[in-house]
Design a protein around this motif. Sequence first.
Motif, mmCIF file in Angstrom:
data_model
loop_
_atom_site.group_PDB
_atom_site.id
_atom_site.type_symbol
_atom_site.label_atom_id
_atom_site.label_comp_id
_atom_site.label_asym_id
_atom_site.label_seq_id
_atom_site.Cartn_x
_atom_site.Cartn_y
_atom_site.Cartn_z
ATOM 1 N N LYS A 343 0.810 -1.118 0.008
ATOM 2 C CA LYS A 343 -0.090 -0.014 0.013
ATOM 3 C C LYS A 343 0.872 1.257 0.075
ATOM 4 N N THR A 344 1.995 1.064 -0.626
ATOM 5 C CA THR A 344 2.870 2.422 -0.640
ATOM 6 C C THR A 344 2.421 2.970 -1.701
ATOM 7 N N ASP A 345 2.275 4.419 -1.519
ATOM 8 C CA ASP A 345 1.767 5.363 -2.502
ATOM 9 C C ASP A 345 2.988 6.286 -3.050
ATOM 10 N N ALA A 346 3.631 6.210 -3.887
ATOM 11 C CA ALA A 346 4.835 6.921 -4.243
ATOM 12 C C ALA A 346 4.779 7.555 -5.573
ATOM 13 N N LYS A 347 4.818 8.749 -5.644
ATOM 14 C CA LYS A 347 4.880 9.730 -6.787
ATOM 15 C C LYS A 347 5.984 10.460 -7.067
ATOM 16 N N MET A 348 6.482 10.721 -8.373
ATOM 17 C CA MET A 348 7.537 11.546 -8.657
ATOM 18 C C MET A 348 7.345 12.381 -10.057
ATOM 19 N N MET A 349 7.571 13.657 -10.022
ATOM 20 C CA MET A 349 7.288 14.370 -11.147
ATOM 21 C C MET A 349 8.473 15.331 -11.220
ATOM 22 N N THR A 350 8.976 15.474 -12.309
ATOM 23 C CA THR A 350 9.855 16.836 -12.625
ATOM 24 C C THR A 350 9.107 17.469 -13.876
ATOM 25 N N ARG A 351 9.416 18.837 -13.907
ATOM 26 C CA ARG A 351 9.155 19.714 -14.822
ATOM 27 C C ARG A 351 10.178 20.720 -15.086
ATOM 28 N N ALA A 352 10.738 20.932 -16.340
ATOM 29 C CA ALA A 352 11.620 21.729 -16.542
ATOM 30 C C ALA A 352 11.504 22.474 -17.745
ATOM 31 N N LEU A 353 11.686 23.780 -17.507
ATOM 32 C CA LEU A 353 11.300 25.039 -18.391
ATOM 33 C C LEU A 353 12.650 25.344 -18.834
ATOM 34 N N LEU A 354 12.863 25.122 -20.280
ATOM 35 C CA LEU A 354 14.207 25.776 -20.721
ATOM 36 C C LEU A 354 13.948 26.860 -21.675
ATOM 37 N N LEU A 355 14.759 28.157 -21.130
ATOM 38 C CA LEU A 355 14.590 29.217 -21.860
ATOM 39 C C LEU A 355 15.701 29.440 -22.820
ATOM 40 N N SER A 356 16.668 28.675 -23.190
ATOM 41 C CA SER A 356 17.718 28.683 -24.313
ATOM 42 C C SER A 356 18.002 27.408 -24.817
ATOM 43 N N ASP A 357 18.490 27.617 -25.979
ATOM 44 C CA ASP A 357 18.912 26.251 -26.738
ATOM 45 C C ASP A 357 19.976 25.685 -26.241
ATOM 46 N N GLU A 358 20.887 26.050 -25.044
ATOM 47 C CA GLU A 358 21.904 25.290 -24.541
ATOM 48 C C GLU A 358 21.636 25.129 -23.208
ATOM 49 N N ALA A 359 20.532 25.352 -22.728
ATOM 50 C CA ALA A 359 20.074 24.918 -21.312
ATOM 51 C C ALA A 359 20.019 23.516 -21.306
ATOM 52 N N GLU A 360 20.432 22.644 -20.224
ATOM 53 C CA GLU A 360 20.325 21.263 -20.165
ATOM 54 C C GLU A 360 19.700 20.840 -18.767
ATOM 55 N N ALA A 361 18.604 19.979 -18.739
ATOM 56 C CA ALA A 361 18.062 19.180 -17.885
ATOM 57 C C ALA A 361 18.049 18.000 -17.963
ATOM 58 N N ASP A 362 18.611 17.224 -17.005
ATOM 59 C CA ASP A 362 18.888 15.575 -16.767
ATOM 60 C C ASP A 362 18.030 15.199 -15.726
ATOM 61 N N ASN A 363 17.227 14.245 -16.152
ATOM 62 C CA ASN A 363 16.456 13.730 -15.009
ATOM 63 C C ASN A 363 16.470 12.244 -15.120
ATOM 64 N N LYS A 364 16.565 11.695 -13.919
ATOM 65 C CA LYS A 364 16.901 10.071 -13.787
ATOM 66 C C LYS A 364 16.082 9.977 -12.458
ATOM 67 N N PRO A 365 14.847 9.197 -13.035
ATOM 68 C CA PRO A 365 13.952 8.602 -11.980
ATOM 69 C C PRO A 365 14.337 7.019 -12.149
ATOM 70 N N GLU A 366 14.368 6.616 -10.956
ATOM 71 C CA GLU A 366 14.364 5.302 -10.467
ATOM 72 C C GLU A 366 13.607 4.743 -9.613
#
Lengths: 440, 250
Positions: A343-366
Motif C-alpha cells: 500500500k505504498t503510494d509513491a509519485k515523482m514528477m519533474t518539470r523543466a522549463l528551458l529558456l535557451s537552446d543551450e540549457a540542459e536538464a537531466d532527469n533520472k527517475p529510478e
Amino acid sequence: MNVVLAKTDTARANSEILAVARDRLPGTGKIADLRRQALEAHERLGLPHRRVEDWKYTDLRVLMREVLPLAAAPDAAALQRAAAALKLHAIAGVRRVVLVDGVFAPDLSETSDLGKDVGIRTLREALETGDAALQAQLFAPDNADSMVALNSALMTDGLVIEIADNAVVPLPLHIVHIASGAPAAMFTRSLIRVGKHASVTLVESYIGAEGAKTYQVHDSLVVAIGDGARLDHVRLIEDSREAFNISSAVVTLGANAHFNTFGMNTGSLVSRYQAVIAVAGEGSRVETNGVNLLNGRQHADTTLFLDHAVPNCSSREIFRAVIDDRGHSVFQGRIIVRPGAQKTDAKMMTRALLLSDEAEADNKPELEIFADDVTCGHGATTGALDDSLLFYLRARGLSEKEAQALLIQAFVGEAIEQIAHDGLRDLAIAAAQRWLAARG
Amino acid sequence: MSLLEVKNLQVRVEEREILHGLSLTVNPGEVHAIMGPNGSGKSTLSHVIAGKPGYEVTGGEILFKGENLLEMSPDQRSSKGVFLAFQYPVEIPGVATMTFLRTALNAQRKARGESEFSTPDFLKKVRSVAASLNIPQEMLRRGVNVGFSGGEKKRNEILQMALFEPSLCILDEMDSGLDIDALRVAADGVNALRSPDRAMVVITHYQRLLNYIVPDFVHVMSKGKVVKSGGKELALELEASGYAQFEAAA
C-alpha cells in the motif's frame, strides 16, 4: 593520468586541511577517531566524478577541482559583513540562528525565549559534551559518499535542535548560513529531533556577504521525526554566483509522521543537495517540492532517495527547474519500496522549463519496487514557455522579457505556494524575483 | 487621418497564402463588422493586426494613426492603442488576474511615457469596471481565465478593453461559445465602450451578434479578400441568402 593527478592533489590538500584544522575541530577520543575514518574514506574515494553513478552529472573533479582550506573563525569585520548580508534573508516572526563562515554567531542570533519545548545547542557543544547516543546520531550519515565523509571529518559547527514531545512550536526556526567573503570552505552539520506528536518548521538559508565570490559550503542535516510528529522544512540557497554548495540530509520518519520539504536554489555556481529519506514507521507521509532557477553557467543537482521500508505510507516529489543560458539542472530521484511495504503510494514528477537552446536538464527517475500492492509512478515534462501565452501577454502590452518573467514567476509560484508561512513564502518569492531581475 | 488603413494586404502562413490583397479603412468612432465563412481569413486579419508571430506579410501595408504597424512589436501596438479581444482567451495558471491587469496596464502606460497607476487608483478603477460587467471580485483573485466559463472569459476580455482604453478594438468571434444571456452581457459591455474616439472591428461568422452590436459598416470576406462592403443591412441580406453567392464571386 589526469585523474590520478587530481586524486593525489586532493589527498595532499586534505591532509593539509586536517593538519591546519585539527585544533579547531570539536570532539576528542572516539570522535577524533570517527573523523579520521571519515577523512580516510574521503581520501580513498577522492572527489566524486562522472563514473560514480550517483554523481554522474555532477563531476566535482571537473567542476570544483579541489576543496578549499577551512575558513577561519569569523573576526569582527567578518561578522560585520555578515550582519549586513543577513538583511537579505531576515524575516519577522522566526527564531533565527546564524552561522558565519561555519561558526555559530551568537550576536547575530535570536534564540532567547525559546520556551521549554525547544532545546538548541551548537554542534561544538554536542560533540564536546553531548551523550554518546546523540554523538552517534550525529555521525549517522554514511561514509560511502565521499562528500558526506568529508563533511563528517571536518564539521566544525552547526545546530543541534531538540523539540519536546507534543510541542507545537509556533515560530519557525531559521538557520542562516552566511559566508563572509573569504575564499575558503565551511563545514557544518545540524541535527533536529522532533519529539512524538510535536510539530515545527525548520528553515535553512544560504547567502554570501557583499563581494563574496568563490567559497564552498559543505553542509549536512540529520533529521529524526518522531511518531505522529510533523516537520516542515524549507531550504533557500542564494549563495554567491561563484560559490559551491554541497549539502546532504538524512531523514528518518517514525509512524504516522509527516515531512514536508521545499527547496529553492537561485544562487551558487554549483550546488548539490542529496537527501536520503527513510520512511520507517507506518502511516507516514513525505512531500518534497523543489525548484531551481539557473542561468549563466549555473549547475544544480538535486538527488533524492526515498526509502519505503514499511506499509501504508505515501510520498510525493515534485521538482521544477527554470534553466536559461548554459544552466544545467539535474534531478535524480530514486524510490525503493522494500518487500512487505504494501500500500505504498509513491509519485515523482519533474518539470523543466528551458529558456535557451543551450540549457540542459537531466532527469533520472529510478523505481525499485519489491512489493506487489503499491501505487508508484513518475513523470517528466520538459519544454519552453508556451508561445500562445507569451503572445497573449505581449498583446496586452508586456515586453518579451516582461512576459517571460511573468510566466516564469507563475511556474515557480506554483511551487512556492506550498510554503505555508507567509514571511517564508514572501522571502522565496523575493529570491525568485532577484534571480529574474538579474536575468535582465 | 484614418485610424486604421489596411492596403492590399497579402499574408502567408508557411507556404500558403491566406490573405490575397485585402483592403480596409476604419475611422475613429466607426464600428465595422467583418463577416465570412470559416477559412475566409477573418482571424488571420485580426492576428496580423495584433502582431501574432507565424504570419508572413508578403505584400501591402497596415497603417495605424499613420504609422507602419507591421514594424511594431505586439506590445508596442498594444500601448499605441490596438486591442485584440481573443476568440479563445488563454488560461494562465499562477498569474492572478489582478496582478496581470496591473502589470499590463502599467506596462502600456510606461511605454507611452505616462506615470504608473497607484494601487488605490488602480483598485478603484478595476472594481468599478468589474462591477459594471458583473465580474465578481473573487474572479479577479483567480489565475487569469483559470476555471472561467466561456462567458466569463469573454467578459474578462471586455474588462481589459475598458481598463486599457484602446483606440482600436478588434473583437475576434466574440460570440463563439456564448449562450444568449452571456452574449447580451458581453455586448452591453462592448456598447458601453463605443465612443467617437474609438473604433471597433467586430469579426463574426453569424449575424446574431450584430443584433446586439449594431455596426456602421459590414464587410464580407471570402477567400482572403473583402468581396462586398455595405451598411448594416448587408448582414441581414447574408442571413437570408448565406455566403455561397460570395464564394462563387471570389
